[in-house]
Design an enzyme around this catalytic site. Sequence first.
Site, PDB file in Angstrom:
ATOM      1  N   ARG A   1       6.710  10.422   9.423  1.00 14.97           N
ATOM      2  CA  ARG A   1       7.457   9.170   8.858  1.00 14.97           C
ATOM      3  C   ARG A   1       9.411   9.274   8.836  1.00 14.97           C
ATOM      4  O   ARG A   1       9.890   8.562   8.659  1.00 14.97           O
ATOM      5  CB  ARG A   1       7.247   8.074   8.397  1.00 14.97           C
TER       6      ARG A   1
ATOM      7  N   THR B   1      -0.995  -7.786   4.183  1.00 15.12           N
ATOM      8  CA  THR B   1      -1.951  -9.034   4.628  1.00 15.12           C
ATOM      9  C   THR B   1      -3.633  -8.661   3.963  1.00 15.12           C
ATOM     10  O   THR B   1      -3.807  -7.812   3.803  1.00 15.12           O
ATOM     11  CB  THR B   1      -2.131  -9.328   5.652  1.00 15.12           C
TER      12      THR B   1
ATOM     13  N   CYS C   1      -3.270  -7.485  13.305  1.00 13.09           N
ATOM     14  CA  CYS C   1      -3.030  -8.681  12.097  1.00 13.09           C
ATOM     15  C   CYS C   1      -4.214  -9.462  12.404  1.00 13.09           C
ATOM     16  O   CYS C   1      -4.941  -9.930  12.152  1.00 13.09           O
ATOM     17  CB  CYS C   1      -1.404  -8.721  11.997  1.00 13.09           C
TER      18      CYS C   1
ATOM     19  N   ARG D   1      -2.494  -0.340  18.463  1.00 17.03           N
ATOM     20  CA  ARG D   1      -3.208  -0.379  17.268  1.00 17.03           C
ATOM     21  C   ARG D   1      -4.440  -1.922  17.571  1.00 17.03           C
ATOM     22  O   ARG D   1      -3.900  -2.481  17.941  1.00 17.03           O
ATOM     23  CB  ARG D   1      -2.858  -0.556  16.216  1.00 17.03           C
TER      24      ARG D   1
HETATM   25  N1  LIG Z   1       2.886  -4.962  11.343  1.00 14.37           N
HETATM   26  C1  LIG Z   1       2.903  -6.538  11.550  1.00 14.37           C
HETATM   27  O1  LIG Z   1       3.435  -7.734  12.628  1.00 14.37           O
HETATM   28  C2  LIG Z   1       3.142  -7.437  10.260  1.00 14.37           C
HETATM   29  C3  LIG Z   1       3.678  -8.799  10.681  1.00 14.37           C
HETATM   30  C4  LIG Z   1       3.689  -9.139   9.011  1.00 14.37           C
HETATM   31  C5  LIG Z   1       2.559  -8.632   7.354  1.00 14.37           C
HETATM   32  N2  LIG Z   1       1.564  -7.326   8.418  1.00 14.37           N
HETATM   33  C6  LIG Z   1       0.505  -6.369   7.212  1.00 14.37           C
HETATM   34  O2  LIG Z   1       1.741  -5.869   6.059  1.00 14.37           O
HETATM   35  C7  LIG Z   1       0.957  -4.232   6.195  1.00 14.37           C
HETATM   36  C8  LIG Z   1       1.623  -3.502   6.381  1.00 14.37           C
HETATM   37  O3  LIG Z   1       1.114  -3.129   8.090  1.00 14.37           O
HETATM   38  P1  LIG Z   1       2.515  -2.703   8.951  1.00 14.37           P
HETATM   39  O4  LIG Z   1       2.266  -2.799  10.296  1.00 14.37           O
HETATM   40  O5  LIG Z   1       3.526  -2.628   8.064  1.00 14.37           O
HETATM   41  O6  LIG Z   1       1.315  -1.191   8.564  1.00 14.37           O
HETATM   42  P2  LIG Z   1       2.466   0.551   9.213  1.00 14.37           P
HETATM   43  O7  LIG Z   1       0.812   1.572   9.715  1.00 14.37           O
HETATM   44  O8  LIG Z   1       3.068   0.164  10.000  1.00 14.37           O
HETATM   45  O9  LIG Z   1       2.527   0.613   8.200  1.00 14.37           O
HETATM   46  C9  LIG Z   1       2.776   1.960   7.108  1.00 14.37           C
HETATM   47  C10 LIG Z   1       2.582   2.722   6.300  1.00 14.37           C
HETATM   48  O10 LIG Z   1       1.768   2.582   5.204  1.00 14.37           O
HETATM   49  C11 LIG Z   1       1.973   4.188   5.094  1.00 14.37           C
HETATM   50  N3  LIG Z   1       1.331   4.250   3.622  1.00 14.37           N
HETATM   51  C12 LIG Z   1       0.044   4.443   3.931  1.00 14.37           C
HETATM   52  N4  LIG Z   1      -0.555   4.772   2.967  1.00 14.37           N
HETATM   53  C13 LIG Z   1      -0.289   5.033   2.036  1.00 14.37           C
HETATM   54  C14 LIG Z   1       0.308   5.325   0.328  1.00 14.37           C
HETATM   55  N5  LIG Z   1      -0.803   5.440  -0.524  1.00 14.37           N
HETATM   56  N6  LIG Z   1       1.708   4.836   0.248  1.00 14.37           N
HETATM   57  C15 LIG Z   1       2.924   5.170   0.323  1.00 14.37           C
HETATM   58  N7  LIG Z   1       2.882   5.113   2.479  1.00 14.37           N
HETATM   59  C16 LIG Z   1       1.857   5.232   2.207  1.00 14.37           C
HETATM   60  C17 LIG Z   1       2.044   4.513   6.575  1.00 14.37           C
HETATM   61  O11 LIG Z   1       2.147   6.130   6.386  1.00 14.37           O
HETATM   62  C18 LIG Z   1       2.854   3.726   7.001  1.00 14.37           C
HETATM   63  O12 LIG Z   1       4.080   4.516   7.500  1.00 14.37           O
HETATM   64  C19 LIG Z   1      -0.313  -4.619   7.032  1.00 14.37           C
HETATM   65  O13 LIG Z   1      -1.030  -5.586   4.882  1.00 14.37           O
HETATM   66  C20 LIG Z   1      -0.296  -6.055   7.694  1.00 14.37           C
HETATM   67  O14 LIG Z   1      -1.634  -6.703   8.026  1.00 14.37           O
HETATM   68  C21 LIG Z   1       2.055  -6.523   9.444  1.00 14.37           C
END
Ligand SMILES: NC(=O)c1ccc[n+]([C@@H]2O[C@H](COP(=O)([O-])OP(=O)(O)OC[C@H]3O[C@@H](n4cnc5c(N)ncnc54)[C@H](O)[C@@H]3O)[C@@H](O)[C@H]2O)c1
Length: 420
Positions: free
Chosen positions: A35, A117, A255, A326
């Site tokens: 990434r 979340t 989500c 996903r």
């Molecule tokens: N995608 C959405 O539409 C959305 C909207 C609102 C809230 N959320 C919430 O936001 C959060 C993140 O979701 P997302 O969709 O961005 O996930 P994602 O999988 O797209 O991104 C998460 C990133 O975190 C990294 N990661 C994992 N463990 C890590 C660590 N210990 N240190 C640093 N990086 C680490 C992963 O490599 C990945 O790149 C979740 O709780 C999700 O529920 C997502």
Amino acid sequence: MKTIAILGVGYVGLPLAVKLAKHFKVIAFDISEKRIEELKNHFDSNKETTKEEFEDIKCNIQYTTDEKQINKGDVVIISVPTPVKEDKTPDLKYLESASAIAGKNIKKGAIVVYESTTYPGCTEEFCLEILKKNTGLKYKEDFFIGYSPERINPGDKEHNINAITKIVSGDTKQTLQSIKEVYSKITKVHSASSIKIAEAAKVIENIQRDINIALFNELAMLFDKMNLDTKEIFDAADTKWNFIRYSPGFVGGHCIPVDPYYLAQRAKEVDYDPKLILAGRQTNEQLPLFVAEKIKSLLKKQDKSTDNARILILGATYKENVPDLRDSKVEILIQSLKKTRIKHICLWEPLIERKIIFNIENKEPKEKYDVIVCAVSHKEFENIDIFRILEEKGILIDLKRKKEHLKEELENKGHIWWGL
Ligand SMILES: NC(=O)c1ccc[n+]([C@@H]2O[C@H](COP(=O)([O-])OP(=O)(O)OC[C@H]3O[C@@H](n4cnc5c(N)ncnc54)[C@H](O)[C@@H]3O)[C@@H](O)[C@H]2O)c1
């Protein structure tokens, strides 16, 4: 000028980094080398951030897998995944590892803000404990915490970070003030009186959506059994001033199908049975199986055998115009079709550059099919010539009714059109 460190630069973290980088120095940290490498090359495989947006702010973002860089952050934002385990209970392993990394690296005076979340209580009762265990700093003297949930909607260019109000919360008045100052640079903020209120607000937004869609999915399944056109019923009901309309359809992604389990688990811990929340989940999970059974019965109606029928599925992602597989319900549909002995399944997902998806070859359709399932309404499918690839006495399963204008012509030619 403050420095913001962001842990986890995926769907949530990267757009946030890009917006904040216009006002602050940003350290974008991720454990995924792949990434970080793509981001260094100004490429976002999630297709949320454009090359122009990268170029616009390149001087202010440092992409890194070196956790020591987190030490530069005055504010450390954590936006890592919060999935569920096989048994549908919260899987906090990413929050745990990110909190441990943050704990080991934060500097004196830092504020750690969680964006993932979760359920009310997780930040203070789970994440804070891990921070404390891993840092030599003293809580509420040397470091502080806050929570500000993310509300972005991937693929939706209208409701981006700048356009949506952000809920902010902190462990002290001063923390809240500092967090407000950061986020109000990029959007409107709403202050919650506590971290738990902010956590609860976020999780119920997605639960409300899940339950509303579940009601419409239930009605769609019921009216189909009664041979009544769901859409016509919704159109009629929609003429009442306080009828709120939703569209039936697959509920996938990481989500909406996941977050209700976070609150449900918390509910159980305080001895409350969240019947409605879980019923919504159950109904939405049932839909792919219902669609598979429907395909089987329509094949019978057209005198086609399930064993020999060739099925084409258009779209594999969890929703339209987003390259994210996903928790896609298309996978469950495929499994359900296989259970009903339908085995010749083809798949075309133009947004994912992979030869195999869900154990099926991903390729542009060239032949003819007995059943075409319009599963995901990507823009790429708008002009697809259905008649060219539909066998005689074919069946068009139009989940989102985007091809309903073809219904009459299809039926005149001996085909079946079916939509939710
Ligand atoms: N995608 C959405 O539409 C959305 C909207 C609102 C809230 N959320 C919430 O936001 C959060 C993140 O979701 P997302 O969709 O961005 O996930 P994602 O999988 O797209 O991104 C998460 C990133 O975190 C990294 N990661 C994992 N463990 C890590 C660590 N210990 N240190 C640093 N990086 C680490 C992963 O490599 C990945 O790149 C979740 O709780 C999700 O529920 C997502």
